[in-house]
Design a protein around this motif. Structure first.
Motif, PDB file in Angstrom:
ATOM      1  N   PHE A 132      13.892 -73.638  44.203  1.00  0.00           N
ATOM      2  CA  PHE A 132      14.988 -73.218  43.327  1.00  0.00           C
ATOM      3  C   PHE A 132      16.336 -73.430  44.016  1.00  0.00           C
ATOM      4  O   PHE A 132      17.274 -73.951  43.412  1.00  0.00           O
ATOM      5  CB  PHE A 132      14.845 -71.739  42.941  1.00  0.00           C
ATOM      6  N   LYS A 133      16.452 -73.015  45.272  1.00  0.00           N
ATOM      7  CA  LYS A 133      17.721 -73.162  46.005  1.00  0.00           C
ATOM      8  C   LYS A 133      18.123 -74.629  46.117  1.00  0.00           C
ATOM      9  O   LYS A 133      19.262 -75.000  45.849  1.00  0.00           O
ATOM     10  CB  LYS A 133      17.588 -72.579  47.416  1.00  0.00           C
ATOM     11  N   GLN A 134      17.175 -75.466  46.544  1.00  0.00           N
ATOM     12  CA  GLN A 134      17.489 -76.884  46.738  1.00  0.00           C
ATOM     13  C   GLN A 134      17.849 -77.577  45.424  1.00  0.00           C
ATOM     14  O   GLN A 134      18.685 -78.471  45.394  1.00  0.00           O
ATOM     15  CB  GLN A 134      16.300 -77.590  47.384  1.00  0.00           C
ATOM     16  N   ALA A 135      17.201 -77.158  44.331  1.00  0.00           N
ATOM     17  CA  ALA A 135      17.418 -77.826  43.039  1.00  0.00           C
ATOM     18  C   ALA A 135      18.687 -77.365  42.335  1.00  0.00           C
ATOM     19  O   ALA A 135      19.121 -78.001  41.368  1.00  0.00           O
ATOM     20  CB  ALA A 135      16.209 -77.601  42.127  1.00  0.00           C
ATOM     21  N   MET A 136      19.294 -76.287  42.806  1.00  0.00           N
ATOM     22  CA  MET A 136      20.445 -75.721  42.093  1.00  0.00           C
ATOM     23  C   MET A 136      21.561 -76.745  41.905  1.00  0.00           C
ATOM     24  O   MET A 136      22.206 -76.787  40.864  1.00  0.00           O
ATOM     25  CB  MET A 136      20.955 -74.480  42.843  1.00  0.00           C
ATOM     26  N   MET A 137      21.780 -77.614  42.879  1.00  0.00           N
ATOM     27  CA  MET A 137      22.869 -78.589  42.769  1.00  0.00           C
ATOM     28  C   MET A 137      22.636 -79.626  41.661  1.00  0.00           C
ATOM     29  O   MET A 137      23.565 -80.294  41.225  1.00  0.00           O
ATOM     30  CB  MET A 137      23.108 -79.287  44.113  1.00  0.00           C
ATOM     31  N   PHE A 138      21.378 -79.771  41.203  1.00  0.00           N
ATOM     32  CA  PHE A 138      21.061 -80.720  40.133  1.00  0.00           C
ATOM     33  C   PHE A 138      20.844 -80.022  38.794  1.00  0.00           C
ATOM     34  O   PHE A 138      20.593 -80.678  37.786  1.00  0.00           O
ATOM     35  CB  PHE A 138      19.783 -81.500  40.480  1.00  0.00           C
ATOM     36  N   THR A 139      20.898 -78.709  38.788  1.00  0.00           N
ATOM     37  CA  THR A 139      20.461 -77.930  37.633  1.00  0.00           C
ATOM     38  C   THR A 139      21.524 -77.875  36.543  1.00  0.00           C
ATOM     39  O   THR A 139      22.690 -77.590  36.806  1.00  0.00           O
ATOM     40  CB  THR A 139      20.053 -76.511  38.085  1.00  0.00           C
ATOM     41  N   ASP A 140      21.060 -78.122  35.315  1.00  0.00           N
ATOM     42  CA  ASP A 140      21.922 -78.052  34.135  1.00  0.00           C
ATOM     43  C   ASP A 140      21.747 -76.734  33.389  1.00  0.00           C
ATOM     44  O   ASP A 140      22.659 -76.244  32.746  1.00  0.00           O
ATOM     45  CB  ASP A 140      21.575 -79.177  33.149  1.00  0.00           C
ATOM     46  N   ARG A 141      20.512 -76.198  33.436  1.00  0.00           N
ATOM     47  CA  ARG A 141      20.184 -75.019  32.635  1.00  0.00           C
ATOM     48  C   ARG A 141      19.250 -74.118  33.434  1.00  0.00           C
ATOM     49  O   ARG A 141      18.411 -74.606  34.193  1.00  0.00           O
ATOM     50  CB  ARG A 141      19.499 -75.465  31.345  1.00  0.00           C
ATOM     51  N   ILE A 142      19.405 -72.819  33.256  1.00  0.00           N
ATOM     52  CA  ILE A 142      18.528 -71.837  33.895  1.00  0.00           C
ATOM     53  C   ILE A 142      17.997 -70.919  32.799  1.00  0.00           C
ATOM     54  O   ILE A 142      18.783 -70.359  32.024  1.00  0.00           O
ATOM     55  CB  ILE A 142      19.276 -71.007  34.956  1.00  0.00           C
ATOM     56  N   PHE A 185      15.101 -62.293  27.891  1.00  0.00           N
ATOM     57  CA  PHE A 185      15.253 -63.700  28.231  1.00  0.00           C
ATOM     58  C   PHE A 185      16.742 -64.043  28.229  1.00  0.00           C
ATOM     59  O   PHE A 185      17.464 -63.688  27.310  1.00  0.00           O
ATOM     60  CB  PHE A 185      14.535 -64.589  27.216  1.00  0.00           C
ATOM     61  N   MET A 186      17.191 -64.758  29.267  1.00  0.00           N
ATOM     62  CA  MET A 186      18.586 -65.175  29.374  1.00  0.00           C
ATOM     63  C   MET A 186      18.670 -66.677  29.647  1.00  0.00           C
ATOM     64  O   MET A 186      17.846 -67.208  30.367  1.00  0.00           O
ATOM     65  CB  MET A 186      19.288 -64.435  30.517  1.00  0.00           C
ATOM     66  N   THR A 187      19.673 -67.311  29.079  1.00  0.00           N
ATOM     67  CA  THR A 187      19.902 -68.727  29.287  1.00  0.00           C
ATOM     68  C   THR A 187      21.280 -68.934  29.887  1.00  0.00           C
ATOM     69  O   THR A 187      22.269 -68.400  29.374  1.00  0.00           O
ATOM     70  CB  THR A 187      19.798 -69.531  27.971  1.00  0.00           C
ATOM     71  N   TYR A 188      21.332 -69.693  30.968  1.00  0.00           N
ATOM     72  CA  TYR A 188      22.593 -70.073  31.609  1.00  0.00           C
ATOM     73  C   TYR A 188      22.727 -71.594  31.544  1.00  0.00           C
ATOM     74  O   TYR A 188      21.736 -72.313  31.712  1.00  0.00           O
ATOM     75  CB  TYR A 188      22.603 -69.659  33.089  1.00  0.00           C
ATOM     76  N   MET A 189      23.926 -72.055  31.324  1.00  0.00           N
ATOM     77  CA  MET A 189      24.214 -73.491  31.336  1.00  0.00           C
ATOM     78  C   MET A 189      25.279 -73.787  32.374  1.00  0.00           C
ATOM     79  O   MET A 189      26.206 -72.980  32.571  1.00  0.00           O
ATOM     80  CB  MET A 189      24.703 -73.963  29.965  1.00  0.00           C
ATOM     81  N   ALA A 190      25.150 -74.942  33.002  1.00  0.00           N
ATOM     82  CA  ALA A 190      26.193 -75.375  33.939  1.00  0.00           C
ATOM     83  C   ALA A 190      27.475 -75.619  33.159  1.00  0.00           C
ATOM     84  O   ALA A 190      27.452 -76.205  32.073  1.00  0.00           O
ATOM     85  CB  ALA A 190      25.746 -76.632  34.664  1.00  0.00           C
TER      86      ALA A 190
END
Length: 193
Positions: A132-142, A185-190
């Motif tokens: 999760f930590k490493q992928a955060m820089m590529f993440t569009d949505r959580i 449930f929560m949705t976050y977007m970059a």
């Protein structure tokens, strides 16, 4: 952000103190959260009908082992480990939809290539803590399931969500009768750069 034009989404269930794992297992059993996870990670249309595949997931070795070393059905599974003989020692070479990668970049590159071929929109990162930590820089949505509890002695935690993300949706608070736990449930977007 994204990766090679494919959305990267993280999905996790976390406690109020951000715990995602205890003793290499989920700290709770909430059937509606598991259904939510399955629905999201298998939401792709069957563009490639013959495959039966409906999603792509990337996980670390410990997450895979917490699932009894069984790949998730109807999904292409990427397992990240530094162990070079992992596929052989865990009898994964016979699975056509299981890939062992030795770092996140390799997993994302291969997953994006498969996503393009299958016309899938999303690659799902499903854990654990380091992935999760490493992928955060590529993440569009959580996509988070926030479980209203504090976990003592947890040994895996979800990273803090930076202000580069904005909460765009959250469900009503739900209750799991068996465990007695409340969750939502929560949705976050970059945010756009």
């Amino acid at each position: 952000m994204s990766y090679a034009g494919t959305q990267v989404a993280q999905i996790a269930a976390i406690s109020n103190n951000r715990c995602i794992g205890k003793g290499n297992d989920l700290p709770w059993h909430i059937p509606n959260d598991l259904k939510h996870f399955k629905a999201l990670t298998t939401a792709e249309t069957d563009a490639y009908v013959d495959s039966g595949v409906k999603g792509i997931v990337i996980m670390g070795r410990k997450t895979f082992e917490s699932m009894n070393c069984k790949p998730l059905p109807k999904r292409v599974n990427f397992i990240i480990t530094t162990q070079l003989d992992y596929a052989d020692t865990h009898n994964l070479t016979d699975y056509k939809d299981v890939y062992v990668a030795h770092n996140l970049d390799d997993a994302l590159t291969q997953a994006a290539s498969i996503a393009h071929g299958l016309k899938f929109d999303t690659i799902w990162v499903i854990g654990g803590e380091q992935v999760f930590k490493q992928a955060m820089m590529f993440t569009d949505r959580i996509e988070l399931t926030v479980v209203d509890t504090e976990i003592e002695n947890g040994n895996a935690f979800y990273p803090e969500i930076s202000d580069e993300f904005k909460k765009v949706a959250n469900s009503e608070v739900q209750h799991d009768d068996k465990s007695g736990l409340a969750f939502e449930f929560m949705t976050y977007m970059a945010k756009e750069a």
